[in-house]
Design a protein around this motif. Sequence first.
Motif, PDB file in Angstrom:
ATOM      1  N   GLU A  49       0.839  -1.206   0.000  1.00 18.35           N
ATOM      2  CA  GLU A  49       0.000   0.000   0.000  1.00 18.35           C
ATOM      3  C   GLU A  49       0.874   1.256   0.000  1.00 18.35           C
ATOM      4  O   GLU A  49       0.612   2.214  -0.748  1.00 18.35           O
ATOM      5  CB  GLU A  49      -0.919  -0.010   1.218  1.00 18.35           C
ATOM      6  N   THR A  50       1.903   1.246   0.828  1.00 18.07           N
ATOM      7  CA  THR A  50       2.791   2.404   0.916  1.00 18.07           C
ATOM      8  C   THR A  50       3.640   2.541  -0.341  1.00 18.07           C
ATOM      9  O   THR A  50       3.848   3.656  -0.842  1.00 18.07           O
ATOM     10  CB  THR A  50       3.695   2.278   2.155  1.00 18.07           C
ATOM     11  N   LEU A  51       4.138   1.413  -0.844  1.00 24.53           N
ATOM     12  CA  LEU A  51       4.944   1.430  -2.069  1.00 24.53           C
ATOM     13  C   LEU A  51       4.152   2.016  -3.230  1.00 24.53           C
ATOM     14  O   LEU A  51       4.684   2.834  -4.009  1.00 24.53           O
ATOM     15  CB  LEU A  51       5.381   0.006  -2.406  1.00 24.53           C
ATOM     16  N   ASP A  52       2.886   1.626  -3.361  1.00 21.79           N
ATOM     17  CA  ASP A  52       2.076   2.161  -4.457  1.00 21.79           C
ATOM     18  C   ASP A  52       1.966   3.679  -4.367  1.00 21.79           C
ATOM     19  O   ASP A  52       2.089   4.380  -5.376  1.00 21.79           O
ATOM     20  CB  ASP A  52       0.681   1.529  -4.439  1.00 21.79           C
ATOM     21  N   ALA A  53       1.755   4.190  -3.157  1.00 16.53           N
ATOM     22  CA  ALA A  53       1.665   5.645  -2.980  1.00 16.53           C
ATOM     23  C   ALA A  53       2.985   6.321  -3.343  1.00 16.53           C
ATOM     24  O   ALA A  53       2.998   7.393  -3.976  1.00 16.53           O
ATOM     25  CB  ALA A  53       1.278   5.965  -1.540  1.00 16.53           C
ATOM     26  N   GLU A  54       4.102   5.713  -2.963  1.00 18.53           N
ATOM     27  CA  GLU A  54       5.416   6.292  -3.265  1.00 18.53           C
ATOM     28  C   GLU A  54       5.689   6.292  -4.767  1.00 18.53           C
ATOM     29  O   GLU A  54       6.197   7.278  -5.318  1.00 18.53           O
ATOM     30  CB  GLU A  54       6.500   5.508  -2.528  1.00 18.53           C
ATOM     31  N   LEU A  55       5.340   5.196  -5.435  1.00 19.22           N
ATOM     32  CA  LEU A  55       5.555   5.112  -6.883  1.00 19.22           C
ATOM     33  C   LEU A  55       4.654   6.095  -7.627  1.00 19.22           C
ATOM     34  O   LEU A  55       5.083   6.729  -8.609  1.00 19.22           O
ATOM     35  CB  LEU A  55       5.303   3.687  -7.370  1.00 19.22           C
ATOM     36  N   ARG A  64       3.664   8.930  -6.689  1.00 20.82           N
ATOM     37  CA  ARG A  64       4.188  10.294  -6.580  1.00 20.82           C
ATOM     38  C   ARG A  64       5.154  10.598  -7.720  1.00 20.82           C
ATOM     39  O   ARG A  64       5.325  11.749  -8.109  1.00 20.82           O
ATOM     40  CB  ARG A  64       4.911  10.488  -5.248  1.00 20.82           C
ATOM     41  N   ILE A  65       5.806   9.560  -8.232  1.00 23.81           N
ATOM     42  CA  ILE A  65       6.774   9.732  -9.320  1.00 23.81           C
ATOM     43  C   ILE A  65       6.079   9.752 -10.675  1.00 23.81           C
ATOM     44  O   ILE A  65       6.338  10.612 -11.506  1.00 23.81           O
ATOM     45  CB  ILE A  65       7.829   8.610  -9.279  1.00 23.81           C
ATOM     46  N   SER A  66       5.158   8.779 -10.858  1.00 24.80           N
ATOM     47  CA  SER A  66       4.440   8.702 -12.137  1.00 24.80           C
ATOM     48  C   SER A  66       3.192   7.852 -11.965  1.00 24.80           C
ATOM     49  O   SER A  66       3.240   6.807 -11.306  1.00 24.80           O
ATOM     50  CB  SER A  66       5.329   8.068 -13.208  1.00 24.80           C
ATOM     51  N   PRO A  67       2.076   8.253 -12.587  1.00 25.10           N
ATOM     52  CA  PRO A  67       0.867   7.428 -12.529  1.00 25.10           C
ATOM     53  C   PRO A  67       1.030   6.114 -13.286  1.00 25.10           C
ATOM     54  O   PRO A  67       0.193   5.215 -13.154  1.00 25.10           O
ATOM     55  CB  PRO A  67      -0.207   8.318 -13.171  1.00 25.10           C
ATOM     56  N   ALA A  68       2.097   6.001 -14.083  1.00 24.97           N
ATOM     57  CA  ALA A  68       2.348   4.768 -14.826  1.00 24.97           C
ATOM     58  C   ALA A  68       3.098   3.732 -13.994  1.00 24.97           C
ATOM     59  O   ALA A  68       3.401   2.645 -14.475  1.00 24.97           O
ATOM     60  CB  ALA A  68       3.146   5.067 -16.095  1.00 24.97           C
ATOM     61  N   LEU A  69       3.416   4.076 -12.740  1.00 18.89           N
ATOM     62  CA  LEU A  69       4.067   3.154 -11.822  1.00 18.89           C
ATOM     63  C   LEU A  69       3.069   2.734 -10.751  1.00 18.89           C
ATOM     64  O   LEU A  69       2.162   3.498 -10.408  1.00 18.89           O
ATOM     65  CB  LEU A  69       5.269   3.815 -11.150  1.00 18.89           C
ATOM     66  N   GLY A  70       3.235   1.518 -10.207  1.00 17.60           N
ATOM     67  CA  GLY A  70       2.315   1.107  -9.158  1.00 17.60           C
ATOM     68  C   GLY A  70       2.635  -0.247  -8.584  1.00 17.60           C
ATOM     69  O   GLY A  70       3.593  -0.912  -8.981  1.00 17.60           O
ATOM     70  N   ALA A  71       1.802  -0.655  -7.617  1.00 17.52           N
ATOM     71  CA  ALA A  71       1.986  -1.938  -6.948  1.00 17.52           C
ATOM     72  C   ALA A  71       0.631  -2.501  -6.539  1.00 17.52           C
ATOM     73  O   ALA A  71      -0.290  -1.749  -6.195  1.00 17.52           O
ATOM     74  CB  ALA A  71       2.878  -1.785  -5.719  1.00 17.52           C
ATOM     75  N   THR A  72       0.531  -3.817  -6.574  1.00 19.16           N
ATOM     76  CA  THR A  72      -0.682  -4.534  -6.197  1.00 19.16           C
ATOM     77  C   THR A  72      -0.299  -5.654  -5.236  1.00 19.16           C
ATOM     78  O   THR A  72       0.694  -6.355  -5.466  1.00 19.16           O
ATOM     79  CB  THR A  72      -1.370  -5.140  -7.440  1.00 19.16           C
ATOM     80  N   VAL A  73      -1.074  -5.838  -4.178  1.00 14.18           N
ATOM     81  CA  VAL A  73      -0.822  -6.933  -3.252  1.00 14.18           C
ATOM     82  C   VAL A  73      -1.873  -8.020  -3.473  1.00 14.18           C
ATOM     83  O   VAL A  73      -3.074  -7.751  -3.534  1.00 14.18           O
ATOM     84  CB  VAL A  73      -0.804  -6.461  -1.784  1.00 14.18           C
ATOM     85  N   LEU A  74      -1.389  -9.242  -3.630  1.00 14.57           N
ATOM     86  CA  LEU A  74      -2.243 -10.397  -3.901  1.00 14.57           C
ATOM     87  C   LEU A  74      -2.474 -11.156  -2.603  1.00 14.57           C
ATOM     88  O   LEU A  74      -1.522 -11.638  -1.987  1.00 14.57           O
ATOM     89  CB  LEU A  74      -1.558 -11.289  -4.948  1.00 14.57           C
ATOM     90  N   CYS A  75      -3.737 -11.267  -2.197  1.00 18.03           N
ATOM     91  CA  CYS A  75      -4.090 -11.883  -0.908  1.00 18.03           C
ATOM     92  C   CYS A  75      -5.110 -13.003  -1.109  1.00 18.03           C
ATOM     93  O   CYS A  75      -6.276 -12.873  -0.708  1.00 18.03           O
ATOM     94  CB  CYS A  75      -4.665 -10.838   0.040  1.00 18.03           C
ATOM     95  N   PRO A  76      -4.722 -14.110  -1.713  1.00 16.99           N
ATOM     96  CA  PRO A  76      -5.693 -15.162  -2.005  1.00 16.99           C
ATOM     97  C   PRO A  76      -6.062 -15.973  -0.769  1.00 16.99           C
ATOM     98  O   PRO A  76      -5.327 -16.024   0.218  1.00 16.99           O
ATOM     99  CB  PRO A  76      -4.949 -16.040  -3.019  1.00 16.99           C
ATOM    100  N   GLY A  77      -7.207 -16.645  -0.885  1.00 17.65           N
ATOM    101  CA  GLY A  77      -7.593 -17.618   0.123  1.00 17.65           C
ATOM    102  C   GLY A  77      -6.906 -18.943  -0.156  1.00 17.65           C
ATOM    103  O   GLY A  77      -5.718 -18.971  -0.510  1.00 17.65           O
TER     104      GLY A  77
END
Length: 272
Positions: free
Chosen positions: A168-174, A176-189
């Motif tokens: 969650e924090t990494l996505d916010a940090e990325l 800030r640099i560019s909307p083309a950067l991001g992160a997703t966390v996968l939380c399967p059952g």
Amino acid sequence: MRIANDQVAVITGGASGIGFGLAEALAGRGVRLVISDVREEGLAKAGAALAEAGAEVTAVVADVSDEASVRALADRTKSAYGRVDLVCNNAGVVSPAAPLWEQTAHTWELMIGVKVLGVVHGVRAFAPLFIEHGTGHFINTASSGGLAPLPDRTPYTTTMHAVVGLTETLDAELKRISPALGATVLCPGLVDTPLGQNSETLGAIRLPPGTPSSMRAAASGRGGILSPREVAESALAAVEAGRVHVAPGGGVVERARARVAALLTDIEEGGR
């Protein structure tokens, strides 16, 4: 981020389970692959199977708990393809079933080394490449155990919660640099993977003799168990939709909702 033909994806823990499912799903979209795993024999078999199915794949033995090993993986990716578009920090192990006070220091060190520092090392090694090219996305594999308590698996649950907050924090940090950067966390059952057997191979747990080789077999026909490919497709759909969280699997939403409701109740009552 749109996942497209000829992009490059790196997948740790790619020899089996969710990692191999991600590799198959990405190969089906024409993405070139770099798969890594600490298990050399399993990695070779996975690479051969993907290549036989038509994928362009490079297999690299890497230990995600070792920063130098992950940096070597990044260097190998850059030398092979000159770019990277998606990094799946997926490698993982599970902890023994016991209350917190009976969990050993070795278990904590292994879980933190693989599941927390493994993600940290992946981000530190590959984020500069994303930033240099102005685009890129991380998928960090956690678990539904990162969204709600999971008694008797405290080291596992702790590290999964850490990966959720980290992402969650990494996505916010990325962003800030560019909307083309991001992160997703996968939380399967529940997912039909050999995580238990792999964890035993790595010295994380000891399984009783005769333990089934997959989650589906162990559950004896219990419903709600996803295949690795189903989990992978959910993860890729979340990336393309720009979502930070994806949590496929039966009962996951209900467990997360109950935790958040209890959290808010405690905070609200404590603030009165």
